[in-house]
Design a protein around this motif. Sequence first.
Motif, PDB file in Angstrom:
ATOM      1  N   THR A  47     -13.700  39.973  -6.673  1.00 13.16           N
ATOM      2  CA  THR A  47     -12.321  40.140  -6.185  1.00 13.16           C
ATOM      3  C   THR A  47     -12.106  39.368  -4.897  1.00 13.16           C
ATOM      4  O   THR A  47     -11.069  38.734  -4.688  1.00 13.16           O
ATOM      5  N   GLU A  48     -13.114  39.383  -3.995  1.00 13.37           N
ATOM      6  CA  GLU A  48     -13.013  38.652  -2.730  1.00 13.37           C
ATOM      7  C   GLU A  48     -12.927  37.155  -2.983  1.00 13.37           C
ATOM      8  O   GLU A  48     -12.212  36.424  -2.304  1.00 13.37           O
ATOM      9  N   ALA A  49     -13.685  36.681  -3.987  1.00 14.05           N
ATOM     10  CA  ALA A  49     -13.670  35.252  -4.299  1.00 14.05           C
ATOM     11  C   ALA A  49     -12.332  34.808  -4.860  1.00 14.05           C
ATOM     12  O   ALA A  49     -11.892  33.678  -4.644  1.00 14.05           O
ATOM     13  N   LEU A  50     -11.684  35.708  -5.607  1.00 15.59           N
ATOM     14  CA  LEU A  50     -10.403  35.372  -6.210  1.00 15.59           C
ATOM     15  C   LEU A  50      -9.227  35.577  -5.253  1.00 15.59           C
ATOM     16  O   LEU A  50      -8.121  35.160  -5.536  1.00 15.59           O
ATOM     17  N   ARG A  51      -9.462  36.212  -4.123  1.00 15.05           N
ATOM     18  CA  ARG A  51      -8.373  36.485  -3.178  1.00 15.05           C
ATOM     19  C   ARG A  51      -7.867  35.163  -2.600  1.00 15.05           C
ATOM     20  O   ARG A  51      -8.666  34.318  -2.203  1.00 15.05           O
ATOM     21  N   PRO A  52      -6.565  34.935  -2.514  1.00  7.96           N
ATOM     22  CA  PRO A  52      -6.051  33.668  -1.982  1.00  7.96           C
ATOM     23  C   PRO A  52      -6.425  33.499  -0.528  1.00  7.96           C
ATOM     24  O   PRO A  52      -6.508  34.456   0.228  1.00  7.96           O
ATOM     25  N   GLU A  53      -6.688  32.238  -0.157  1.00  5.31           N
ATOM     26  CA  GLU A  53      -7.082  31.941   1.201  1.00  5.31           C
ATOM     27  C   GLU A  53      -5.912  32.099   2.153  1.00  5.31           C
ATOM     28  O   GLU A  53      -4.761  32.125   1.763  1.00  5.31           O
ATOM     29  N   SER A  54      -6.254  32.183   3.423  1.00  8.34           N
ATOM     30  CA  SER A  54      -5.234  32.271   4.467  1.00  8.34           C
ATOM     31  C   SER A  54      -4.375  31.023   4.446  1.00  8.34           C
ATOM     32  O   SER A  54      -4.846  29.933   4.118  1.00  8.34           O
ATOM     33  N   PRO A  55      -3.100  31.137   4.765  1.00  3.67           N
ATOM     34  CA  PRO A  55      -2.220  29.967   4.727  1.00  3.67           C
ATOM     35  C   PRO A  55      -2.424  29.003   5.875  1.00  3.67           C
ATOM     36  O   PRO A  55      -1.575  28.190   6.140  1.00  3.67           O
ATOM     37  N   ARG A  56      -3.540  29.080   6.552  1.00  4.45           N
ATOM     38  CA  ARG A  56      -3.818  28.143   7.642  1.00  4.45           C
ATOM     39  C   ARG A  56      -3.839  26.724   7.084  1.00  4.45           C
ATOM     40  O   ARG A  56      -4.481  26.446   6.077  1.00  4.45           O
ATOM     41  N   PRO A  57      -3.148  25.763   7.689  1.00  7.47           N
ATOM     42  CA  PRO A  57      -3.122  24.402   7.162  1.00  7.47           C
ATOM     43  C   PRO A  57      -4.514  23.813   7.079  1.00  7.47           C
ATOM     44  O   PRO A  57      -5.323  23.963   7.992  1.00  7.47           O
ATOM     45  N   ASP A  58      -4.812  23.114   5.974  1.00  7.45           N
ATOM     46  CA  ASP A  58      -6.142  22.556   5.776  1.00  7.45           C
ATOM     47  C   ASP A  58      -6.484  21.521   6.831  1.00  7.45           C
ATOM     48  O   ASP A  58      -7.631  21.379   7.219  1.00  7.45           O
ATOM     49  N   SER A  91      -5.322  35.668  10.139  1.00  4.73           N
ATOM     50  CA  SER A  91      -4.280  35.756   9.121  1.00  4.73           C
ATOM     51  C   SER A  91      -2.975  35.244   9.712  1.00  4.73           C
ATOM     52  O   SER A  91      -2.081  36.006  10.032  1.00  4.73           O
ATOM     53  N   PRO A  92      -2.864  33.904   9.911  1.00  3.69           N
ATOM     54  CA  PRO A  92      -1.695  33.334  10.545  1.00  3.69           C
ATOM     55  C   PRO A  92      -0.479  33.416   9.642  1.00  3.69           C
ATOM     56  O   PRO A  92      -0.567  33.512   8.431  1.00  3.69           O
ATOM     57  N   LYS A  93       0.671  33.346  10.266  1.00  3.01           N
ATOM     58  CA  LYS A  93       1.925  33.317   9.530  1.00  3.01           C
ATOM     59  C   LYS A  93       2.556  31.964   9.777  1.00  3.01           C
ATOM     60  O   LYS A  93       3.027  31.669  10.857  1.00  3.01           O
ATOM     61  N   ASP A  94       2.532  31.115   8.766  1.00  2.00           N
ATOM     62  CA  ASP A  94       3.047  29.764   8.894  1.00  2.00           C
ATOM     63  C   ASP A  94       4.454  29.712   8.345  1.00  2.00           C
ATOM     64  O   ASP A  94       4.789  30.391   7.387  1.00  2.00           O
ATOM     65  N   SER A  95       5.281  28.878   8.958  1.00  2.00           N
ATOM     66  CA  SER A  95       6.629  28.652   8.460  1.00  2.00           C
ATOM     67  C   SER A  95       7.063  27.285   8.908  1.00  2.00           C
ATOM     68  O   SER A  95       6.521  26.706   9.857  1.00  2.00           O
ATOM     69  N   ALA A  96       8.076  26.735   8.222  1.00  2.00           N
ATOM     70  CA  ALA A  96       8.572  25.411   8.573  1.00  2.00           C
ATOM     71  C   ALA A  96       9.144  25.408   9.984  1.00  2.00           C
ATOM     72  O   ALA A  96       8.947  24.456  10.743  1.00  2.00           O
ATOM     73  N   LEU A  97       9.842  26.473  10.353  1.00  3.44           N
ATOM     74  CA  LEU A  97      10.426  26.545  11.689  1.00  3.44           C
ATOM     75  C   LEU A  97       9.333  26.598  12.756  1.00  3.44           C
ATOM     76  O   LEU A  97       9.440  25.943  13.802  1.00  3.44           O
ATOM     77  N   ALA A  98       8.258  27.363  12.491  1.00  2.92           N
ATOM     78  CA  ALA A  98       7.169  27.456  13.458  1.00  2.92           C
ATOM     79  C   ALA A  98       6.511  26.096  13.653  1.00  2.92           C
ATOM     80  O   ALA A  98       6.221  25.684  14.783  1.00  2.92           O
ATOM     81  N   ILE A 144       9.866  17.656   7.988  1.00  7.08           N
ATOM     82  CA  ILE A 144      10.215  17.907   9.388  1.00  7.08           C
ATOM     83  C   ILE A 144      10.686  16.617  10.048  1.00  7.08           C
ATOM     84  O   ILE A 144      11.623  16.616  10.853  1.00  7.08           O
ATOM     85  N   ALA A 145      10.058  15.499   9.692  1.00  3.99           N
ATOM     86  CA  ALA A 145      10.454  14.217  10.280  1.00  3.99           C
ATOM     87  C   ALA A 145      11.888  13.854   9.891  1.00  3.99           C
ATOM     88  O   ALA A 145      12.657  13.370  10.729  1.00  3.99           O
ATOM     89  N   LEU A 146      12.263  14.081   8.649  1.00  2.00           N
ATOM     90  CA  LEU A 146      13.628  13.778   8.224  1.00  2.00           C
ATOM     91  C   LEU A 146      14.642  14.657   8.959  1.00  2.00           C
ATOM     92  O   LEU A 146      15.722  14.186   9.337  1.00  2.00           O
ATOM     93  N   ALA A 147      14.291  15.934   9.166  1.00  2.00           N
ATOM     94  CA  ALA A 147      15.171  16.813   9.941  1.00  2.00           C
ATOM     95  C   ALA A 147      15.307  16.309  11.377  1.00  2.00           C
ATOM     96  O   ALA A 147      16.408  16.330  11.960  1.00  2.00           O
ATOM     97  N   LEU A 148      14.198  15.830  11.944  1.00  2.00           N
ATOM     98  CA  LEU A 148      14.246  15.289  13.305  1.00  2.00           C
ATOM     99  C   LEU A 148      15.085  14.023  13.362  1.00  2.00           C
ATOM    100  O   LEU A 148      15.867  13.826  14.309  1.00  2.00           O
ATOM    101  N   TYR A 149      14.928  13.147  12.374  1.00  2.00           N
ATOM    102  CA  TYR A 149      15.733  11.926  12.343  1.00  2.00           C
ATOM    103  C   TYR A 149      17.229  12.267  12.320  1.00  2.00           C
ATOM    104  O   TYR A 149      18.034  11.641  13.017  1.00  2.00           O
ATOM    105  N   ALA A 150      17.601  13.256  11.501  1.00  2.00           N
ATOM    106  CA  ALA A 150      19.009  13.654  11.433  1.00  2.00           C
ATOM    107  C   ALA A 150      19.493  14.187  12.781  1.00  2.00           C
ATOM    108  O   ALA A 150      20.604  13.874  13.237  1.00  2.00           O
ATOM    109  N   LEU A 151      18.642  14.977  13.435  1.00  2.00           N
ATOM    110  CA  LEU A 151      19.006  15.532  14.739  1.00  2.00           C
ATOM    111  C   LEU A 151      19.132  14.428  15.790  1.00  2.00           C
ATOM    112  O   LEU A 151      20.069  14.426  16.604  1.00  2.00           O
TER     113      LEU A 151
END
Length: 258
Positions: free
Chosen positions: A26-37, A52-59, A87-94
């Motif tokens: 069960t531990e092996a099948l548990r999804p990994e933390s969303p920490r960026p690779d 157990s980080p909480k990642d988001s596009a805004l963060a 994120i780069a495209l959003a920055l370009y627009a801004l």
Amino acid sequence: MSEEEKVVNGNEGAAAAGEGGAAQATEALRPESPRPDSLRPDSPRAHLWGDSPKDSALARFLDDIYGVLFSPRATFEDLAARPPLGIALALYALILAVGGLASLPALEQGLSNAGLGGMLRSIAGFLTPIYLVATIASWIIGAAVLHLLSEWLGGHGRASDFFTLGAFYRIPELFLAPLTLLTALVWRGLSTPITLAIELWVLVLQIMALRANYRFGTGRAILVLVLPLLFTFAVVVALVISAVLLAAPFLPSGLKGF
């Protein structure tokens, strides 16, 4: 110990071993933390992540901006490892929007000096698409030219990644609009030195972005930026000399001695 007790103990041991194996499975099948690779331990964003980080596009968006402003070298290395195109495209627009706002006072002043102070609103609809197309085209062409020069000088990187980084090294331009409006209210003479300081800041960040994306030193990064200027200067000089030589036969005799 009787034979029956041995059988019972054996069954209990087998059951415990089965539960342990199931837990491991069960531990092996548990999804990994969303920490960026690609997030390295020395990344400027690493301190924001726990077990157990909480990642988001805004963060990521806010943290990347913070990193470029206060820890640019490590941030560009991190961005080069995982270029965030969205994120780069959003920055370009801004940046496009802020750049348009920053140019309004100068445009209005120029029209007023020409006696056309009331025409800004009427020509805004005409100038806006021209501004957008010209700015985006200059960004794409500029990134392509710098990419070709970087490869010619021995760099290794992708043009699309450098175009993505271009949005981040232009982040200081976001300060242009508020500072331009502020100087227009306080003292217009401050506008030019503030603009030059921001453009110098952008230039330094651009050198860091070239270093990170193409994996070469500061000297070659500066050379990549200088070569287009030298080429432009050489072309202008050649055109001036050609124009003078072509016009020489038509000049008055008194001017041919110059």
